[in-house]
Enzyme design. Structure first.
Site, short mmCIF file in Angstrom:
data_model
loop_
_atom_site.label_atom_id
_atom_site.label_comp_id
_atom_site.label_asym_id
_atom_site.label_seq_id
_atom_site.Cartn_x
_atom_site.Cartn_y
_atom_site.Cartn_z
N CYS A 12 1.11 -1.29 -0.16
CA CYS A 12 -0.21 -0.15 -0.09
C CYS A 12 0.99 0.84 0.06
O CYS A 12 2.02 1.23 0.15
CB CYS A 12 -1.08 -0.23 1.28
SG CYS A 12 0.59 0.28 2.78
N HIS A 73 3.93 1.78 11.80
CA HIS A 73 3.60 1.40 12.77
C HIS A 73 3.33 2.01 13.59
O HIS A 73 2.04 2.11 14.32
CB HIS A 73 3.09 -0.58 13.20
CG HIS A 73 3.08 -1.37 12.44
ND1 HIS A 73 4.00 -2.22 12.24
CD2 HIS A 73 2.59 -2.00 11.94
CE1 HIS A 73 4.41 -3.42 11.83
NE2 HIS A 73 3.51 -3.05 11.23
N HIS A 123 -0.83 -6.07 18.75
CA HIS A 123 -0.34 -4.45 17.45
C HIS A 123 0.64 -3.96 18.14
O HIS A 123 -0.68 -3.14 18.55
CB HIS A 123 -1.00 -4.71 16.90
CG HIS A 123 -0.24 -5.05 15.64
ND1 HIS A 123 -0.24 -3.65 15.20
CD2 HIS A 123 -1.02 -5.91 14.30
CE1 HIS A 123 -0.18 -3.88 13.40
NE2 HIS A 123 0.05 -4.71 13.59
N GLU A 125 0.88 -0.81 15.90
CA GLU A 125 0.05 0.26 16.00
C GLU A 125 -0.56 0.11 16.76
O GLU A 125 -1.00 2.01 17.41
CB GLU A 125 -0.32 -0.18 14.53
CG GLU A 125 -1.49 0.85 14.49
CD GLU A 125 -2.41 0.23 13.02
OE1 GLU A 125 -3.84 1.18 13.14
OE2 GLU A 125 -2.20 -0.13 12.49
N ASN A 219 -2.89 -7.79 8.57
CA ASN A 219 -3.80 -7.24 7.67
C ASN A 219 -3.46 -8.53 6.73
O ASN A 219 -4.79 -9.04 6.47
CB ASN A 219 -3.82 -6.28 6.81
CG ASN A 219 -2.27 -6.18 5.97
OD1 ASN A 219 -2.40 -6.09 4.76
ND2 ASN A 219 -1.39 -5.75 6.22
#
Length: 278
Positions: A12, A73, A123, A125, A219
Site C-alpha cells: 500500500c 505502525h 499489535h 500500531e 492484515n
C-alpha cells in the site's frame, strides 16, 4: 489450471513510503541506521533492509547514536520522547493512516471521551495509539467483545487501520447502548479495505485461495480468515517454498492475494510456483 491475482494485492502507499524512506536513509548515512521494531511485518523485506545496513532494535539501551527510523505502525509517544533525548536523528516512517488514528485518539481524549480502540491489544500500531490517549484507552477485539462493559457518558471510537469494515461496524453496534454520546472516527485504511473487498470477490469465484505475506502481518492474516470464512480452501504462506503440490490436485482455478506489506516480487514468485503444478 488458471491463476488469478487480486489487482490491488501487495504494497500500500504507507508501506511503499516507509520502505523508500528506509532505503534512502541507508544510502545516505555513514553511521548506524536502525528501525524501531520491524519496519513492516514482512520478514523477507526486513532481512533485505538488514543486508543494506538497517538493523532492527527494540531496546534503547543497545543504541546511543545514529539514525532511528520509526516503523510504519508508529510508536508510543513516551518511547519517542526517550529517543529524542538521546539526540539521535529520527526519521518518521509512520503510515499516514496510522498518524490519523493517533491524532484522533489524542483529540478524543482531550475532549473528555473515553477512547476505545477496536483492534488487537498486542499489535504495535494499537500500542502506539494507546499512548496518544494517555494509555487510558480501552482496546476491544471484535472477536471477544465484553458483554459487561460499564455505561459511559462519552465514548470515542477509532479502529486499528487494517481492521475490516464489518468488524468495526460490529463493535460500534455493540457500543451504541453503552454510552450517552458515541463519536466514531473512521481510521480504516482505504487500501486495506479495497484489498479485502477485491479478495472476497475473487475468493467467491475460485476453487482455492493462496494468501501471501508475513505470518506476523495482521492484515495478511485477516485476508486469509476472510477467505476461509466464506468456505474457500485457503493457505497463508510467506514464500513460494511453502507451496505444496497436493493443494492443487483437482483444482481448476486458484486465486492469489497478498497483504499490504508483501512486495510484488514475492507475489510473482508464488504465481510462478503455482504454475509449475499445472
Amino acid at each position: 489450471m488458471k491463476v488469478f491475482v487480486v489487482r490491488k494485492a501487495g504494497f500500500c502507499f504507507g508501506v511503499k513510503r516507509a520502505i523508500k524512506l528506509a532505503f534512502d536513509v541507508a544510502k545516505k548515512k555513514n553511521e548506524k541506521v536502525y528501525t524501531w521494531g520491524p519496519l513492516i511485518h514482512n520478514p523477507q523485506v526486513v532481512e533485505d533492509l538488514k543486508k543494506k545496513g538497517v538493523c532492527l532494535v527494540e531496546d534503547l539501551r543497545k543504541i546511543n547514536k545514529g539514525t532511528l527510523i520509526i516503523r510504519s505502525h508508529g510508536i508510543h509517544p513516551k518511547i519517542l520522547e526517550r529517543i529524542k533525548k538521546r539526540k539521535m536523528e529520527v526519521v518518521d516512517a509512520t503510515c499516514p493512516f496510522v498518524k490519523k488514528a493517533q491524532q484522533n485518539a489524542k483529540l478524543l481524549s482531550d475532549q473528555g471521551y473515553q477512547v476505545v480502540v477496536v483492534g488487537e491489544a498486542d499489535h504495535p500500531e494499537v500500542q502506539g495509539i494507546m499512548g496518544y490517549a494517555d494509555d487510558s484507552a480501552l482496546v476491544i477485539n471484535h472477536n471477544r467483545i465484553k458483554k459487561n462493559l460499564p455505561h459511559f457518558e462519552k465514548l470515542g471510537v477509532i479502529a486499528q487501520t487494517t481492521l475490516s469494515i464489518d468488524a468495526f461496524k460490529q463493535v460500534i453496534g455493540e457500543l451504541i447502548e453503552k454510552a450517552d454520546e458515541l463519536k466514531v472516527c473512521n481510521t480504516l485504511c482505504h487500501a486495506t479495505a479495497r484489498a479485502q473487498k477485491a479478495t472476497l470477490k475473487l475468493a467467491n469465484k475460485v476453487n482455492m485461495m493462496i494468501v501471501v505475506g508475513g505470518h506476523n502481518s495482521a492484515n495478511t492474516t485477516r485476508l486469509a480468515k476472510l477467505c476461509k470464512r466464506i468456505g474457500t480452501p485457503t493457505h497463508h504462506i510467506e514464500t513460494a517454498r511453502e507451496l505444496q503440490r497436493g493443494w492443487f490436485k483437482g483444482k481448476t482455478t486458484v486465486g492469489v492475494t497478498a497483504g499490504t506489506s508483501t512486495p510484488d516480487w514475492l507475489i510473482q514468485e508464488v504465481v510462478e510456483g503455482i504454475k509449475k503444478y499445472n
